[in-house]
Design an enzyme around this catalytic site. Structure first.
Site, PDB file in Angstrom:
ATOM      1  CG  HIS A 129      -1.903  -1.042   1.341  1.00 16.47           C
ATOM      2  ND1 HIS A 129      -1.847  -2.055   2.266  1.00 16.47           N
ATOM      3  CD2 HIS A 129      -3.023  -1.264   0.606  1.00 16.47           C
ATOM      4  CE1 HIS A 129      -2.891  -2.851   2.118  1.00 16.47           C
ATOM      5  NE2 HIS A 129      -3.621  -2.402   1.110  1.00 16.47           N
TER       6      HIS A 129
ATOM      7  NE  ARG B 263      -8.882 -11.969   3.044  1.00 13.51           N
ATOM      8  CZ  ARG B 263      -9.468 -11.190   2.115  1.00 13.51           C
ATOM      9  NH1 ARG B 263      -8.766 -10.795   1.055  1.00 13.51           N
ATOM     10  NH2 ARG B 263     -10.723 -10.810   2.244  1.00 13.51           N
TER      11      ARG B 263
END
Ligand code: PAF
Length: 275
Positions: free
Chosen positions: A33, A184
């Site tokens: 990100h 995740r």
């Protein structure tokens, strides 16, 4: 960094800046990100990041309730990356009443690969992203290539709905051992984390075999899935597809991508390799 939890506050702030680059996220931010935030600097006078865990894109048996949340740490990372505004609406700000209008991507794009295993997922993604676009009115929006099918669906949505927004793709960011960064990955045990780079390795092997002239895609896909399953994975698919539309390859010279999705312990990991 200013944090906006309402549409009104975000819109007022957006009106005060020129070109805006939007990076939509569901939080639990990692270096992938942050790489998007850095790239975003080249696409706007200000970066607006969003954090919204979008209920609409989770199936009934998926991990919406347990999706990793780390808001304070996320804010610190965004500040450090030079993000000017964070849009972090609560559920009722984003969906004040049940959302009845949706974006339905065409079945041939969403009944395959991820869409076959996550019915309704891309409808939820396209709906929230169009809504974010309408709220933020960005000039550019950035997405990672790890979610390859998502990128294709969103590019097509922007083109077919004539949205004046440039979609910018960022290469998948990987750990040193090749594992694609993902929120995740936090679910992996130590032993699973050591095993996890196998997904990238088998996709690389499929790529190398095709490059060497092997066009028996069905056998290559089956061998790759079998290798994962022999090592404790539960594989949904390994597939060689055309980059352009994720359909089966037709001629020799088109750019391809090998994609895979497989569950390792609790998390379901996805990855892809272009060639
Ligand atoms: O890729 C994601 O994190 C999500 O699908 C997105 C694009 C933020 C929409 O909720």
């Amino acid at each position: 960094m200013q944090i906006h939890t309402t549409l009104e506050s975000l819109r007022a702030a957006r009106a005060r800046v020129g070109r805006v680059a939007l990076v939509p996220t569901m939080g639990s931010l990692h270096d992938g990100h942050i790489a998007l935030m850095r790239q975003a600097r080249a696409h706007g006078d200000a970066i607006i990041a969003s954090i919204f865990i979008n209920r609409l894109q989770f199936g009934p048996n998926e991990d919406f309730d347990n999706y990793p949340r780390s808001f304070e740490a996320d804010c610190a990372k965004l500040e450090a990356a030079g993000v000017a505004h964070l849009f972090a609406p609560g559920e009722t700000a984003m969906y004040p009443r049940p959302q009845r209008y949706h974006v339905d991507p065409p079945p041939e794009q969403v009944s395959i690969l991820e869409g076959a295993y996550r019915p309704g997922h891309f409808r939820g993604v396209a709906t929230v992203v169009l809504k974010l676009f309408n709220i933020v009115r960005p000039d550019a929006a950035l997405f990672g290539k790890k979610d390859y099918q998502q990128l294709m669906v969103l590019r097509n949505m922007v083109r077919e709905l004539a949205l004046p927004i440039e979609i910018v793709a960022h290469e998948t960011v990987r750990a040193g051992d090749g594992l694609a960064l993902s929120s995740r990955n936090a679910y992996l045990s130590a032993a699973e984390r050591a095993e996890a780079p196998r997904l990238h390795r088998v996709l690389n092997r499929v790529r190398d075999a095709v490059r060497a002239g092997d066009r028996d895609f069905a056998r290559l896909e089956r061998e790759a899935a079998d290798e994962l399953d022999r090592h404790g994975w539960k594989t949904d698919y390994v597939a060689v597809r055309r980059q352009a539309d994720l359909q089966a390859p037709a001629d020799e010279n088109e750019p391809l991508v090998a994609l895979g999705a497989s569950r390792l312990g609790r998390p379901r990991l996805i990855d892809n390799v272009e060639f």
